[in-house]
Design an enzyme around this catalytic site. Structure first.
Site, PDB file in Angstrom:
ATOM      1  N   SER A 150       0.772  -1.102  -0.126  1.00 59.78           N
ATOM      2  CA  SER A 150      -0.005   0.098  -0.093  1.00 59.78           C
ATOM      3  C   SER A 150       0.935   1.270  -0.193  1.00 59.78           C
ATOM      4  CB  SER A 150      -0.867   0.072   1.093  1.00 59.78           C
ATOM      5  OG  SER A 150      -1.955   0.838   1.209  1.00 59.78           O
ATOM      6  N   ASP A 226     -10.200  -5.710  -2.931  1.00 58.14           N
ATOM      7  CA  ASP A 226      -9.689  -4.734  -2.516  1.00 58.14           C
ATOM      8  C   ASP A 226     -10.546  -3.635  -2.058  1.00 58.14           C
ATOM      9  OD1 ASP A 226      -8.027  -2.439  -1.362  1.00 58.14           O
ATOM     10  OD2 ASP A 226      -6.219  -3.793  -1.780  1.00 58.14           O
ATOM     11  N   HIS A 259      -7.500  -5.965   1.267  1.00 58.24           N
ATOM     12  CA  HIS A 259      -6.153  -5.216   1.498  1.00 58.24           C
ATOM     13  C   HIS A 259      -5.489  -5.622   2.861  1.00 58.24           C
ATOM     14  CE1 HIS A 259      -4.119  -1.440   0.128  1.00 58.24           C
ATOM     15  NE2 HIS A 259      -3.981  -1.062   1.396  1.00 58.24           N
TER      16      HIS A 259
END
Length: 281
Positions: A150, A226, A259
């Site tokens: 991320s 996600d 995620h």
């Protein structure tokens, strides 16, 4: 540079340590973790740097990343720094939001007040911490690679693109590939670097590729479940930039994954094997 051992545990024949030191760059105490695999006396294993995402510390991947078995098998040292400075006097987001300030350093050297004094994560991760690790652990500095998740995927890609001779491999889990074009990045880059968008480009993987930076190849995984995929991550922008620049990109969209660290831990060994193949010799 001196450091304090916070904890040290045996794992898969190697050692998992957590360490703390007073950082010159961030002017705060910084904590990081290092896994050293079993290795013959006098040998120096290659080192993989892992950069974490928003709200994380060194502990998230250390406790949930499931990397030690693969690192022990492949002979890889695994280093995980924190994501921002912390402690008394370190400013955070004025509204206490999760996506800026504490836990969200975005791997840049801030130029804007009140963040410029402490938020120097670029220099910390690329200069200060590597020197400290090299002084205290048996790393082979000629064999380094980098990956992240991320915000940390953003950091890994931009650091690798700007240091083409240092890292033999770079990969990412669900990276923010074009922070100049998405809400997380616009807030962070504006807050840390000011309004000059030209200054943002050196911290934007897509912009760096457009401006001529290159990698030999790249591995990126996303989950198609996600929740941040469409608004914040925008993998299609990286795919387009790599196609135009002729950078070989393996972009894998994993069905049903989100995620979280369940996603990261599932594919961590794949990434480490990919790195190990490029760190040989």
């Amino acid at each position: 540079m001196s450091m304090q051992t916070v904890s040290l545990n045996k794992a898969y024949g190697g050692t998992q340590g957590v360490y703390r030191h007073a950082s010159r760059e961030t002017r705060a105490d910084m904590t990081f973790s290092v896994y050293v695999p079993p290795h013959a006396a006098g040998t120096r294993p290659p080192v993989v740097w892992y950069l974490s995402g928003l709200t994380c510390t060194h502990a998230n991947v250390t406790e949930k990343g499931e990397f030690r078995s693969a690192c022990a098998e492949l002979g890889l040292i695994f280093v995980a720094p924190d994501t921002s400075p912390r402690g008394e006097g370190v400013p955070g987001d004025p509204a206490n939001a999760y996506d800026f300030g504490l836990g969200a350093g975005f791997y840049v050297d801030a130029t804007q007040e009140p963040f410029a004094r402490n938020y120097r994560m670029w220099s910390y991760v690329t200069e200060e911490l590597p020197k400290l690790v090299a002084e205290n652990f048996p790393v082979d500095a000629s064999r380094q690679s980098i990956l992240g998740h991320s915000m940390g995927g953003h950091g890994a890609l931009t650091i690798a693109l700007r240091h083409p001779g240092r890292y033999r491999a770079a990969s990412a889990f669900a990276p923010i590939v074009a922070p100049s074009q998405v809400p997380w990045g616009i807030k962070a880059l504006g807050g840390y670097l000011g309004t000059d968008r030209q200054a943002w480009r050196k911290h934007d993987a897509v912009a760096l590729i457009e401006d001529g930076a290159r990698l030999s190849d790249l591995l990126v995984d996303y989950g198609d479940a996600d929740q941040f995929l469409t608004e914040q991550l925008r993998p299609e922008l990286l795919q387009s930039a790599c196609e135009k620049a002729k950078i070989p990109l393996t972009l894998r969209r994993q069905p049903g994954y989100d995620h979280s660290y369940y996603f990261i831990s599932t594919f961590m060994a794949d990434h480490l094997r990919w790195h190990a193949a490029r760190l040989k010799g």
